[in-house]
Structures are given as C-alpha cells and as structure tokens.
Design an enzyme around this catalytic site. Structure first.
Site, PDB file in Angstrom:
ATOM      1  N   THR A 105       0.830  -1.216   0.000  1.00  0.00           N
ATOM      2  CA  THR A 105       0.000   0.000   0.000  1.00  0.00           C
ATOM      3  C   THR A 105       0.863   1.264   0.000  1.00  0.00           C
ATOM      4  O   THR A 105       0.492   2.261  -0.643  1.00  0.00           O
ATOM      5  CB  THR A 105      -0.958   0.017   1.208  1.00  0.00           C
ATOM      6  OG1 THR A 105      -0.213  -0.209   2.409  1.00  0.00           O
ATOM      7  CG2 THR A 105      -2.023  -1.058   1.067  1.00  0.00           C
TER       8      THR A 105
ATOM      9  N   ARG B 116      -9.566  -5.082   1.113  1.00  0.00           N
ATOM     10  CA  ARG B 116     -10.577  -5.075   2.167  1.00  0.00           C
ATOM     11  C   ARG B 116     -10.402  -3.973   3.197  1.00  0.00           C
ATOM     12  O   ARG B 116     -11.214  -3.839   4.098  1.00  0.00           O
ATOM     13  CB  ARG B 116     -10.576  -6.445   2.895  1.00  0.00           C
ATOM     14  CG  ARG B 116     -10.960  -7.602   1.983  1.00  0.00           C
ATOM     15  CD  ARG B 116     -10.891  -8.921   2.750  1.00  0.00           C
ATOM     16  NE  ARG B 116     -11.308 -10.039   1.926  1.00  0.00           N
ATOM     17  CZ  ARG B 116     -10.526 -10.678   1.068  1.00  0.00           C
ATOM     18  NH1 ARG B 116      -9.262 -10.295   0.933  1.00  0.00           N
ATOM     19  NH2 ARG B 116     -10.972 -11.692   0.362  1.00  0.00           N
TER      20      ARG B 116
ATOM     21  N   ASP C 135       2.305  -8.251  -7.643  1.00  0.00           N
ATOM     22  CA  ASP C 135       2.929  -7.072  -8.241  1.00  0.00           C
ATOM     23  C   ASP C 135       4.417  -7.207  -8.531  1.00  0.00           C
ATOM     24  O   ASP C 135       5.012  -6.337  -9.176  1.00  0.00           O
ATOM     25  CB  ASP C 135       2.691  -5.836  -7.353  1.00  0.00           C
ATOM     26  CG  ASP C 135       3.074  -6.074  -5.895  1.00  0.00           C
ATOM     27  OD1 ASP C 135       4.134  -6.690  -5.629  1.00  0.00           O
ATOM     28  OD2 ASP C 135       2.315  -5.635  -5.008  1.00  0.00           O
TER      29      ASP C 135
ATOM     30  N   HIS D 136      -0.373 -16.461  -5.385  1.00  0.00           N
ATOM     31  CA  HIS D 136      -1.523 -16.105  -6.211  1.00  0.00           C
ATOM     32  C   HIS D 136      -1.122 -15.694  -7.624  1.00  0.00           C
ATOM     33  O   HIS D 136      -1.900 -15.047  -8.323  1.00  0.00           O
ATOM     34  CB  HIS D 136      -2.334 -14.996  -5.534  1.00  0.00           C
ATOM     35  CG  HIS D 136      -2.950 -15.442  -4.244  1.00  0.00           C
ATOM     36  ND1 HIS D 136      -3.450 -14.561  -3.304  1.00  0.00           N
ATOM     37  CD2 HIS D 136      -3.154 -16.681  -3.730  1.00  0.00           C
ATOM     38  CE1 HIS D 136      -3.922 -15.251  -2.263  1.00  0.00           C
ATOM     39  NE2 HIS D 136      -3.750 -16.529  -2.504  1.00  0.00           N
TER      40      HIS D 136
ATOM     41  N   CYS E  87      -3.594 -18.548 -21.228  1.00  0.00           N
ATOM     42  CA  CYS E  87      -4.817 -18.954 -21.915  1.00  0.00           C
ATOM     43  C   CYS E  87      -5.517 -20.014 -21.084  1.00  0.00           C
ATOM     44  O   CYS E  87      -4.897 -21.002 -20.675  1.00  0.00           O
ATOM     45  CB  CYS E  87      -4.493 -19.495 -23.309  1.00  0.00           C
ATOM     46  SG  CYS E  87      -5.936 -20.198 -24.161  1.00  0.00           S
TER      47      CYS E  87
ATOM     48  N   CYS F  28      -5.518 -23.465 -23.566  1.00  0.00           N
ATOM     49  CA  CYS F  28      -4.312 -24.212 -23.953  1.00  0.00           C
ATOM     50  C   CYS F  28      -3.104 -23.930 -23.077  1.00  0.00           C
ATOM     51  O   CYS F  28      -2.021 -24.478 -23.308  1.00  0.00           O
ATOM     52  CB  CYS F  28      -3.964 -23.938 -25.418  1.00  0.00           C
ATOM     53  SG  CYS F  28      -3.267 -22.291 -25.737  1.00  0.00           S
TER      54      CYS F  28
ATOM     55  N   CYS G 175      -4.979 -20.628 -29.864  1.00  0.00           N
ATOM     56  CA  CYS G 175      -6.182 -21.461 -29.987  1.00  0.00           C
ATOM     57  C   CYS G 175      -7.486 -20.680 -29.970  1.00  0.00           C
ATOM     58  O   CYS G 175      -8.562 -21.271 -30.111  1.00  0.00           O
ATOM     59  CB  CYS G 175      -6.201 -22.518 -28.885  1.00  0.00           C
ATOM     60  SG  CYS G 175      -6.592 -21.851 -27.244  1.00  0.00           S
TER      61      CYS G 175
ATOM     62  N   SER H 299      -4.583  -9.882   5.879  1.00  0.00           N
ATOM     63  CA  SER H 299      -5.748 -10.047   6.749  1.00  0.00           C
ATOM     64  C   SER H 299      -5.896 -11.478   7.237  1.00  0.00           C
ATOM     65  O   SER H 299      -6.671 -11.748   8.153  1.00  0.00           O
ATOM     66  CB  SER H 299      -7.022  -9.634   6.004  1.00  0.00           C
ATOM     67  OG  SER H 299      -7.236 -10.476   4.877  1.00  0.00           O
TER      68      SER H 299
ATOM     69  N   ASN I 257       0.014  -6.152  11.069  1.00  0.00           N
ATOM     70  CA  ASN I 257      -1.087  -5.819  10.169  1.00  0.00           C
ATOM     71  C   ASN I 257      -1.886  -4.678  10.781  1.00  0.00           C
ATOM     72  O   ASN I 257      -2.002  -4.582  12.004  1.00  0.00           O
ATOM     73  CB  ASN I 257      -1.987  -7.040   9.940  1.00  0.00           C
ATOM     74  CG  ASN I 257      -2.950  -6.834   8.785  1.00  0.00           C
ATOM     75  OD1 ASN I 257      -2.525  -6.547   7.667  1.00  0.00           O
ATOM     76  ND2 ASN I 257      -4.240  -6.968   9.050  1.00  0.00           N
TER      77      ASN I 257
END
Length: 251
Positions: free
Chosen positions: A29, A37, A107, A124, A132, A135, A160, A199, A223
């Site tokens: 951030t 969130r 990022d 993630h 794709c 494929c 494809c 979180s 956090n």
C-alpha cells in the site's frame, strides 16, 4: 505498539536464522497499490469490482473481461516502486536469515526490491504474464496489453482462440499444487514466521500460519487491523509496516 512488544519482536527476529515472511496487500500500500478489504480498499469502495476477481464471472461475461482488461491497463503495479517494507526484507535476505517470502501479492515488488526470485513464492500468481484458459499458452502481459491499446477489448489467445487472463489465481481457481507444496515446506521448516500486511482471511495462504506454529515456530503478525490468527501469534504489531519492519530487521 509498546516498547516491550517491539523489543520482544526484535529478540525473536535476532534469534532466528530461517525466517519466512508471509506477505499480503498491506506490504504494497505504501507503494501506491491499494489493498482490497481495508478502509480504502478496492472492494470496500466498489463492491462490484470484486466480480473481476471471480473466475466464473470472468469466463461467463465478456463485459467483465473487457472491464478487467481496462483495469489491467491502468493497474498501479506497472508504476509502483518498492517501499521501506520491501527493502527491509531485502536486508533480511542479505543477512542470510530469510528462507523464503510467501507472497499473496501479484505485483512483483519483492523481486524489484532485490529479493532473489528463487526465494519468492508467488502464491496467487503474477500480473506480469497472461495465460490462456484453454491451452495454457503463457506470455508477457505487455504483449497483450498492446493489443488492448490497439483496440481489442477482449483479446483472444493467438494460439487457440481461447480466453486470456492474467496469470493470477482468481477466486474459484485452485492454487498451483507445486507452489502450495513449496510454501508448506517453507512454513514447516522455518524458525520464525512474519505475517506482514495480510488479513489472513484467504486460504490456503492463511493456513500457513497454522503450519508454522504447529512446527514450533513463533509467529509475528504485523497488520493494520485484527486478523483471525492474532491469538496464535507470539507478538502482534499494528504500526505501519514501513516504520516497524526496518526496526525489526536492522542490525
């Protein structure tokens, strides 16, 4: 944060040699990338934007895909620069005490800051590539963004004709099993876990805290808001990461 809490956290960091950092959106951030969130989060301010992160909506709706491509064009991650929290983890690696960064972020700022790519486990995925859905063809995101700028609102796979998306894990998609295995092994073998700017509500990433704690590693959670794992933590810190993390790792 009280002085005893900071001192306790520093002692834990100083005494550890196999530190694993689990990082979330709060780490980025200060680089100008909003979280999802938090009070100023993307989904807090615009709940409809959450649809862009669900694979079912993405596959079913051309409109959602078109909105997603426009959002990718303007994603602040393309211009963001690492902040003090990122640089503190680079310092920790240079000290020879950082085993891995398990990041929920897409990022690439840990690598831009100077952390070794082989130490960064992108739970993630990454915004830097496209994939794709039919494929599995994978290529640099900027190649496809150039097509969007040229007028393709929903570019198809050039191999494809399948649906393209960023090489990130959307809600409704499974994490890469090999990536999950790497993360679990790192959590099981660390002697300290730092849960930073997350979180701890998204699984299986949040469950890595349980794995580390069950293996006997103390956990420091830093956090801005409460997490479901605060009671598991040895120390909980609420101060801005760019201020507190350099204090924890400096020698």
């Amino acid at each position: 944060m009280t002085a005893p809490e900071l001192d306790h956290a520093r002692r834990l960091v100083d005494g550890a040699s196999r530190i694993v950092a689990l990082t979330g959106a709060g780490v980025s951030t200060d680089s100008g990338i909003p979280d999802f969130r938090g009070p100023q989060g993307v989904w807090t301010k615009n709940p409809d934007a959450e649809k862009l992160s669900h694979i079912d909506d993405y596959v079913a709706s051309r409109e959602v895909r078109e909105q997603s491509w426009q959002a990718r064009l303007d994603h602040p991650g393309w211009w963001a620069r690492p902040n003090a929290a990122h640089l503190a983890l680079v310092d920790l690696e240079r000290q020879g005490r950082l085993s891995a960064i398990l990041t929920q972020n897409i990022d690439g700022l840990h690598q831009k800051a100077g952390n070794s790519p082989d130490r960064v486990v992108e739970l993630h995925g990454t915004m830097a590539d496209t994939i794709c859905l039919a494929c599995d063809d994978r290529r640099d995101m900027h190649e496809t963004l150039d097509r969007v700028r040229a007028g393709e609102s929903d570019p198809e796979c050039e191999i494809c004709g399948g649906i393209l998306k960023s090489a990130t894990v959307s809600f409704g998609q499974m994490l890469d099993p090999e990536v999950v295995d790497r993360a679990r092994e790192a959590a099981e073998t660390c002697d300290l876990m730092l849960a930073l700017g997350t979180s701890l509500t998204v699984h299986p990433a949040a469950g890595l805290v349980d794995i580390a704690a069950a293996a006997g590693a103390p956990v420091i959670i830093a956090n801005a808001s409460e997490t479901p794992y605060d009671e598991v933590a040895t120390v909980v810190l609420r101060e801005p990461l760019g201020e507190v993390l350099p204090k924890l790792v400096s020698r």
